[in-house]
Motif scaffolding. Structure first.
Motif, PDB file in Angstrom:
ATOM      1  N   LEU A  24      38.237  94.435  96.800  1.00  0.00           N
ATOM      2  CA  LEU A  24      36.823  94.150  96.588  1.00  0.00           C
ATOM      3  C   LEU A  24      36.458  92.784  97.160  1.00  0.00           C
ATOM      4  O   LEU A  24      37.283  91.867  97.176  1.00  0.00           O
ATOM      5  N   ASN A  25      35.210  92.647  97.580  1.00  0.00           N
ATOM      6  CA  ASN A  25      34.713  91.323  97.962  1.00  0.00           C
ATOM      7  C   ASN A  25      34.426  90.480  96.719  1.00  0.00           C
ATOM      8  O   ASN A  25      34.596  89.264  96.725  1.00  0.00           O
ATOM      9  N   ASN A  26      33.998  91.160  95.642  1.00  0.00           N
ATOM     10  CA  ASN A  26      33.772  90.493  94.354  1.00  0.00           C
ATOM     11  C   ASN A  26      33.682  91.560  93.270  1.00  0.00           C
ATOM     12  O   ASN A  26      33.642  92.762  93.561  1.00  0.00           O
ATOM     13  N   GLN A  27      33.637  91.130  92.021  1.00  0.00           N
ATOM     14  CA  GLN A  27      33.659  92.062  90.894  1.00  0.00           C
ATOM     15  C   GLN A  27      32.437  92.983  90.860  1.00  0.00           C
ATOM     16  O   GLN A  27      32.518  94.098  90.336  1.00  0.00           O
ATOM     17  N   THR A  28      31.325  92.541  91.396  1.00  0.00           N
ATOM     18  CA  THR A  28      30.104  93.344  91.324  1.00  0.00           C
ATOM     19  C   THR A  28      30.227  94.649  92.100  1.00  0.00           C
ATOM     20  O   THR A  28      29.453  95.578  91.871  1.00  0.00           O
ATOM     21  N   GLU A  29      31.189  94.724  93.000  1.00  0.00           N
ATOM     22  CA  GLU A  29      31.378  95.958  93.772  1.00  0.00           C
ATOM     23  C   GLU A  29      31.993  97.073  92.930  1.00  0.00           C
ATOM     24  O   GLU A  29      31.983  98.231  93.338  1.00  0.00           O
ATOM     25  N   TYR A  30      32.520  96.727  91.762  1.00  0.00           N
ATOM     26  CA  TYR A  30      33.068  97.734  90.857  1.00  0.00           C
ATOM     27  C   TYR A  30      32.520  97.447  89.461  1.00  0.00           C
ATOM     28  O   TYR A  30      33.124  96.734  88.664  1.00  0.00           O
ATOM     29  N   PRO A  31      31.346  97.993  89.142  1.00  0.00           N
ATOM     30  CA  PRO A  31      30.615  97.662  87.910  1.00  0.00           C
ATOM     31  C   PRO A  31      31.409  97.733  86.609  1.00  0.00           C
ATOM     32  O   PRO A  31      31.135  96.926  85.697  1.00  0.00           O
TER      33      PRO A  31
ATOM     34  N   LEU B 263      32.436  94.500  85.090  1.00  0.00           N
ATOM     35  CA  LEU B 263      31.420  93.625  84.506  1.00  0.00           C
ATOM     36  C   LEU B 263      31.105  93.989  83.063  1.00  0.00           C
ATOM     37  O   LEU B 263      30.425  93.228  82.366  1.00  0.00           O
TER      38      LEU B 263
ATOM     39  N   HIS C 299      34.792  97.981  76.015  1.00  0.00           N
ATOM     40  CA  HIS C 299      33.486  97.325  76.025  1.00  0.00           C
ATOM     41  C   HIS C 299      33.257  96.534  74.735  1.00  0.00           C
ATOM     42  O   HIS C 299      32.318  95.740  74.650  1.00  0.00           O
TER      43      HIS C 299
END
Length: 290
Positions: A138-145, A148, A185
């Motif tokens: 991934l470029n960052n965590q936001t690419e794999y929700p 988050l 979660h």
């Protein structure tokens, strides 16, 4: 399935061995390649095999961290930082060896799916018997929700208030407490084994509804979860079936478990009972746990 203590143990052992090393060669198993050719995702997610090999080769492993049950490899290549995110699934394991043949346990040797050569006599190997684990670049965590949505680390100061806030929500009030504490979660990194142990030590039935527990009981339960996770980290995690550390060694926490997998309660010697909760087999004492 490896839970937080097992993943923490892997990370602690990997850090001094591979941080700062460069991935010189990548070998991917025929199983993964055939899966990709059939249009399926097997272990390597989001990239075709050749693209994964090309992109990962030459990457320097700057840092390794644990987040819940995930392992984050911060990697850099051509001045570009990325994340190689790993989840061990049900039976994933990392091995740090001089040669792939040094993975001597047959069930893991047969399932070495990603091999990373770091030096002439230095290999980092990901083996996964059931192939439910994953690797994502991934470029960052936001690419794999899903990353988050994880709850705070259970050892963090904000974890308990977060847990109480979630438990107070209407959608969780009628759920079994065990299902809630295994939900990443709500509580980060607590799976079936340690949920079973914490509930037993607090004398709470796994099927009891959240609404039936007082705030003080919830606080004590959360503190028990943290205690049992901490204890397991100290004893190298639980090797119930397929968990191994990077040297192929089993943990010893399974010898300290009091309820998980037990036929009789160690306190009152009543026969234990089992119930399926959130898809997992839940052991409990019908006499001690109410």
């Amino acid at each position: 399935m490896p839970e937080l203590p097992e993943v923490e143990g892997v990370v602690r052992m990997l850090k001094p061995q591979v941080e700062g090393k460069t991935i010189q060669r990548v070998i991917v198993s025929n199983t993964i390649q055939q899966s990709k050719e059939a249009g399926k995702e097997c272990i390597i997610k989001g990239l075709q095999t050749n693209a994964f090999i090309e992109q990962v080769t030459g990457m320097k492993i700057e840092r390794i961290e644990r987040h819940a049950k995930y392992i984050f490899f911060t990697v850099i290549k051509d001045n570009k930082k990325q994340l190689l995110v790993n989840h061990l699934g049900m039976s994933g394991a990392w091995f740090y060896v001089k040669h792939p043949d040094d993975v001597t346990e047959a069930k893991f040797h047969r399932h070495m799916h990603v091999q990373l050569q770091l030096g002439e006599d230095e290999w980092l190997i990901y083996a996964d018997i059931r192939r439910f684990g994953e690797l994502r670049l991934l470029n960052n965590q936001t690419e794999y929700p899903p990353l988050l949505l994880m709850a705070p680390e259970p050892f963090a100061q904000e974890a308990l208030p977060y847990f109480l806030e979630k438990c107070a929500l209407k959608k969780y009030q009628n759920k079994a407490i065990k299902a809630v504490i295994m939900d990443g979660h709500i509580v980060s990194g607590c799976g079936n084994i340690y949920a079973t142990e914490a509930l037993f030590k607090q004398k709470i039935s796994p099927g009891r509804k959240v609404s039936q527990l007082s705030k003080q009981q919830l606080i004590q339960l959360f503190e028990e979860i943290v205690a049992v996770l901490t204890e397991s980290i100290a004893f190298g995690g639980s090797s119930i079936s397929d968990y191994r550390n990077i040297n192929g060694e089993a943990g010893s926490m399974q010898t300290r478990l009091q309820m998980y997998g037990m036929k009789k309660c160690p306190m009152c010697h009543t026969n234990t009972e089992q119930e399926i909760i959130a898809g997992r087999n839940s052991f409990y004492c019908p006499n001690c746990q109410k």
